[in-house]
Design an enzyme around this catalytic site. Structure first.
Site, PDB file in Angstrom:
ATOM      1  N   GLU A  87      -3.470   7.771  -3.774  1.00  0.00           N
ATOM      2  CA  GLU A  87      -3.466   6.480  -3.079  1.00  0.00           C
ATOM      3  C   GLU A  87      -3.344   5.356  -4.100  1.00  0.00           C
ATOM      4  O   GLU A  87      -4.111   5.309  -5.062  1.00  0.00           O
ATOM      5  CB  GLU A  87      -4.760   6.312  -2.271  1.00  0.00           C
ATOM      6  CG  GLU A  87      -4.753   5.074  -1.403  1.00  0.00           C
ATOM      7  CD  GLU A  87      -6.101   4.839  -0.722  1.00  0.00           C
ATOM      8  OE1 GLU A  87      -7.132   4.829  -1.415  1.00  0.00           O
ATOM      9  OE2 GLU A  87      -6.105   4.660   0.508  1.00  0.00           O
TER      10      GLU A  87
ATOM     11  N   TYR B 180       0.856  -1.194   0.000  1.00  0.00           N
ATOM     12  CA  TYR B 180       0.000   0.000   0.000  1.00  0.00           C
ATOM     13  C   TYR B 180       0.888   1.239   0.000  1.00  0.00           C
ATOM     14  O   TYR B 180       1.874   1.317   0.749  1.00  0.00           O
ATOM     15  CB  TYR B 180      -0.870  -0.006   1.264  1.00  0.00           C
ATOM     16  CG  TYR B 180      -1.677   1.255   1.444  1.00  0.00           C
ATOM     17  CD1 TYR B 180      -2.987   1.336   0.953  1.00  0.00           C
ATOM     18  CD2 TYR B 180      -1.148   2.374   2.095  1.00  0.00           C
ATOM     19  CE1 TYR B 180      -3.737   2.494   1.111  1.00  0.00           C
ATOM     20  CE2 TYR B 180      -1.885   3.537   2.255  1.00  0.00           C
ATOM     21  CZ  TYR B 180      -3.181   3.592   1.758  1.00  0.00           C
ATOM     22  OH  TYR B 180      -3.914   4.735   1.907  1.00  0.00           O
TER      23      TYR B 180
END
Ligand code: GDP
Ligand code: MN
Length: 440
Positions: free
Chosen positions: A241, A153
């Site tokens: 993101e 991530y």
């Protein structure tokens, strides 16, 4: 375009609205519709990324199942990934109103891409991040699928507590990052970036290592991280993101997903990006309000609120709650208001069938109360308001309060009016429709 101060106030209001303890405590009765700030689709974000040297898969965008089929053929890939395009995450685990499960599908057969796209386009996709009924899918992304050996991530965001950008990463990606933060907070890594100095090589390398990239992959990941940071700055993003920020068995670091949010105050210098805004997911009334430079937030009560400024909007909502009422919406006029906007605002407010009363609470100074008063008068005359209206205009010296509802008849806003307005300042007028009846 709204003045930056107004835009900022609205951002604040949106955050406050979502966090206000008073509203939260009543979340059973009040469903807040959070205002959406510019947020691009995955395919739009990925185009920006690939234009700036960030590694994404080859892809096409399709509006119909036939186009999706053609795109799959044209990609000529070993495997294809088909992804529904909505402005929300969690698509992988989402469900379509057609019954199809999963907003992300992998297949080796282009024909299957066509069949799946048919069950996606035109249907609603509900995920953890959408309203219950889901969001209509108008487009799908048809991309070359790559094998993923590891999912990490990575995000870059503006963090108030750090007064600037922060890199946030976890070697545990592909899953809900909030869950990782709750169950394994030691697996969340942060790098605070000095916005003047920019990202340092050592920071990018350290993040790459924390994400579990080693050997030649470490440099590749660090290079991607730097490119993502530079893009973040260049496009005035508030958040980039990438989940998953993945690794392929062939040794490639690839951004498999992308979500970018933008700073609305930068619209003036990011015209190309803001022109990509897909307003189809907005409430039609929000779009209508935006046309007149008005900010509208829908709620589910029955008292329409017409205010100027974020703080006053919240205070007005709280006053309504404290007096047992429920706001139907609020509409912020902002500063620099014109009479025609006031008229349009009334048109919007009264178009909502839930509205049983209108409360106007305006603090003058930023706006000229005379303009508001003239706008209201025109709206009352031309729109034949059918609902009672309570108006409070205060400019620091004068307070003018008018309630169009006769005191003998209780109306939803009367309680509010009673507490908001001292009796000595309360004037009751007959509703405009009634007044006309009397004249005839
Ligand atoms: P989200 O569910 O909305 O976050 O959509 P993502 O784009 O993140 O896709 C969901 C999941 O599908 C990812 O976490 C991956 O596990 C998987 N996925 C997406 N693209 C590919 C791909 O090209 N290859 C493989 N093997 N899996 C993929
Ligand atoms: Mn994702």
């Amino acid at each position: 375009m709204a003045a930056p101060v107004v835009a900022q106030a609205w951002k604040l209001l949106r955050d406050l609205a979502l966090r206000s303890p008073l509203l939260a405590a009543r979340s059973q009765v009040v469903q807040l519709t959070p205002r959406r700030w510019l947020n691009l689709h995955e395919y739009q974000s990925k185009k920006l990324m690939s234009d700036n040297g960030v590694k994404v898969q080859r892809f096409f965008v399709a509006d119909t199942d036939n186009e999706a089929l053609e795109a799959a053929k044209r990609l000529n890939a070993k495997e294809i990934v088909l992804k529904a395009q909505i402005l929300a995450g969690g698509r992988g685990k989402g469900v379509f109103s057609s019954g199809l499960k999963g907003g992300v599908h992998l297949t080796r057969d282009p024909k299957v891409v066509g069949q799946l796209a048919k069950q996606m386009i035109g249907y609603n996709l509900a995920t953890k991040q959408t309203p219950k009924e889901g969001v209509k899918v108008n487009k799908v992304m048809v991309a070359e699928a790559l094998d993923i050996s590891r999912e990490t991530y990575l995000a870059i965001l503006m963090d108030r507590s750090c007064n600037g950008p922060v890199l946030v990463g976890s070697p545990q990606g592909g899953v809900d990052i909030e869950e990782v933060a709750a169950s394994n907070p030691e697996l969340i890594f942060k790098e605070q970036i000095d916005i003047i100095e920019g990202i340092k090589d050592s920071q990018a390398q350290r993040m790459a290592e924390n994400l579990g990239f080693f050997g030649p992959l470490k440099n590749q990941a660090a290079d991607q991280i730097k490119k993502l940071y530079n893009l973040f700055l260049k496009i005035d993003a508030t958040q980039v993101e990438v989940n998953p920020f993945g690794e392929t068995p062939e040794g490639q670091v690839v951004c498999f997903d992308a979500k970018i949010n933008f700073d609305d105050n930068a619209e003036f210098r990011q015209k190309d990006i803001f022109a990509m805004d897909d307003k189809s997911e907005n409430e039609p009334i929000e779009n209508e309000a935006a046309k007149y430079d008005l900010k509208y937030i829908g709620l589910d009560g029955n008292i329409a609120c017409f205010v100027n400024g974020a703080g006053l909007a919240m205070a007005t909502c709280d006053i309504i709650f404290l007096n047992g009422g429920k706001p139907a919406n609020f509409l912020d006029l902002g500063g620099g208001v014109k009479e025609s906007q006031v008229y349009q605002a009334f048109k919007l407010l009264t178009a909502d069938p839930k509205v049983e009363a209108i409360l106007v609470n305006i603090f003058g100074g930023i706006v000229n109360c005379a303009i508001i008063a003239n706008g209201i008068t025109r709206a009352c005359r031309e729109l034949e308001l059918k609902v009672p209206l309570v108006v409070r205009l205060e400019d620091g010296i004068n307070i003018m309060v008018v309630c169009s509802h006769p005191p003998s008849k209780p109306c939803p806003c009367l309680l509010v009016a009673q507490n908001l307005i001292p009796p000595s300042q309360r004037t009751f007028l007959l509703p405009p429709a009634k007044a006309q009846d009397n004249q005839s």
